[in-house]
Design an enzyme around this catalytic site. Structure first.
Site, PDB file in Angstrom:
ATOM      1  N   SER A 299       0.668  -1.346  -0.074  1.00  0.00           N
ATOM      2  CA  SER A 299      -0.082   0.034  -0.175  1.00  0.00           C
ATOM      3  C   SER A 299       0.852   1.338   0.243  1.00  0.00           C
ATOM      4  O   SER A 299       0.295   2.318  -0.352  1.00  0.00           O
ATOM      5  CB  SER A 299      -0.957  -0.099   1.381  1.00  0.00           C
ATOM      6  OG  SER A 299      -0.402   0.099   2.460  1.00  0.00           O
TER       7      SER A 299
ATOM      8  N   LYS B  11       0.649   4.629   6.898  1.00  0.00           N
ATOM      9  CA  LYS B  11       0.261   5.538   5.634  1.00  0.00           C
ATOM     10  C   LYS B  11       0.706   6.764   5.824  1.00  0.00           C
ATOM     11  O   LYS B  11       1.866   6.945   6.733  1.00  0.00           O
ATOM     12  CB  LYS B  11      -1.320   5.419   6.125  1.00  0.00           C
ATOM     13  CG  LYS B  11      -2.194   4.437   6.096  1.00  0.00           C
ATOM     14  CD  LYS B  11      -2.117   3.559   4.788  1.00  0.00           C
ATOM     15  CE  LYS B  11      -2.917   2.243   4.879  1.00  0.00           C
ATOM     16  NZ  LYS B  11      -2.732   1.678   3.599  1.00  0.00           N
TER      17      LYS B  11
END
Length: 270
Positions: A44, A105
């Site tokens: 990701s 993230k």
């Protein structure tokens, strides 16, 4: 002629156990208050972070919350001790809102910011964030990075020497204030277009750099995402990689060396 008789000192098992306890306590204290290692389990955060990267996450830059300890043992509480907000562009490790497991993230929106995606481009506070096409990211296909998802597979190529590579379309995104980093934009997906949302006080908006392969603040927790996340869920700031493995290790000690990638001590704060 006399001979000295050596006497064997008896082991004090209680003292040994106490020393081991103190050592374990020191390790937990470092993990809780200073820094801890982290392993990248998914793609990701491509292209900057590969599956198999190991890195160091510091705990103190944003202060401490009930989720800071290495084990989730404290009752839920609001606020942070010695707390401060991250900067836009920081890569952070957070606890997911439901399972409370570790995710990684990038911070995109801070309290008061309006965040939206339009046709794959990030908009912040009503302005498009500059997005410049750069050279494709060329990633060697390895056991833990197979480039085989429905989106990735279209970019998988075979080189003349028979090796498999993934050539991923890559862009440079530059946030207000000048923070710049690379993102992948691989396909037209539903998350390329979102409603404008205002980040509430005490929350952050997070996104993965691999925009079409990231469950993040664009998705509600009940849909597998993060939603707009409370600052209490921030664990720490990613600082640098230590080493990286391509997933080919086995019981053969030789593979412990051959699986190493050339990704030593890469700063994640640029």
């Amino acid at each position: 002629m006399s001979q000295a008789v050596a006497t064997k000192k008896k082991i004090n098992w209680a003292e040994e156990a106490w020393q081991l306890f103190l050592l374990a306590l020191a390790v937990l204290a470092v993990h809780t208050f200073v820094a801890k290692p982290f392993y990248i389990p998914s793609g990701s955060m491509l292209p900057g972070l590969l599956v198999g990267d190991r890195l160091i996450v510091t705990k103190f830059p944003y202060g401490y919350s009930y989720l800071s300890p290495s084990f989730n043992v404290l009752p839920e509480m609001s606020g942070r001790l010695f707390g401060s907000l991250p900067e836009r562009g920081d890569i952070v490790v957070i606890k997911s809102p439901i399972a409370k497991d570790d995710w990684i993230k990038r911070v995109i929106g801070l309290p008061g910011d309006t965040v939206q995606m339009k046709d794959g481009q990030l908009w912040l506070n009503g302005q498009p964030v500059p997005k410049l096409k750069v050279a494709d990211t060329v990633m060697k296909v390895t056991p833990n990075s197979d480039c085989a998802t429905m989106i990735d597979a279209q970019y998988r190529v075979i080189t003349p020497d028979g090796a498999a590579e993934c050539h991923l379309p890559t862009y440079r995104e530059t946030l207000p204030g000048g923070r710049s980093y690379l993102v992948n934009d691989l396909a037209n997906t539903p998350q390329d277009n979102t409603e404008a949302v205002i980040v509430p006080e005490g929350h952050v908006f997070l996104m993965g750099d691999n925009r079409d392969n990231s469950e993040d603040s664009r998705f509600a927790p009940e849909l597998g995402g993060l939603g707009i996340l409370p600052v209490e869920n921030i664990v720490g700031r990613a600082e640098f990689t230590t080493f990286s493995l391509d997933g080919s290790t086995s019981f053969n000690p030789i593979t412990w060396v051959t699986a190493l990638r050339d990704r030593w001590f890469i700063s994640l704060r640029d």
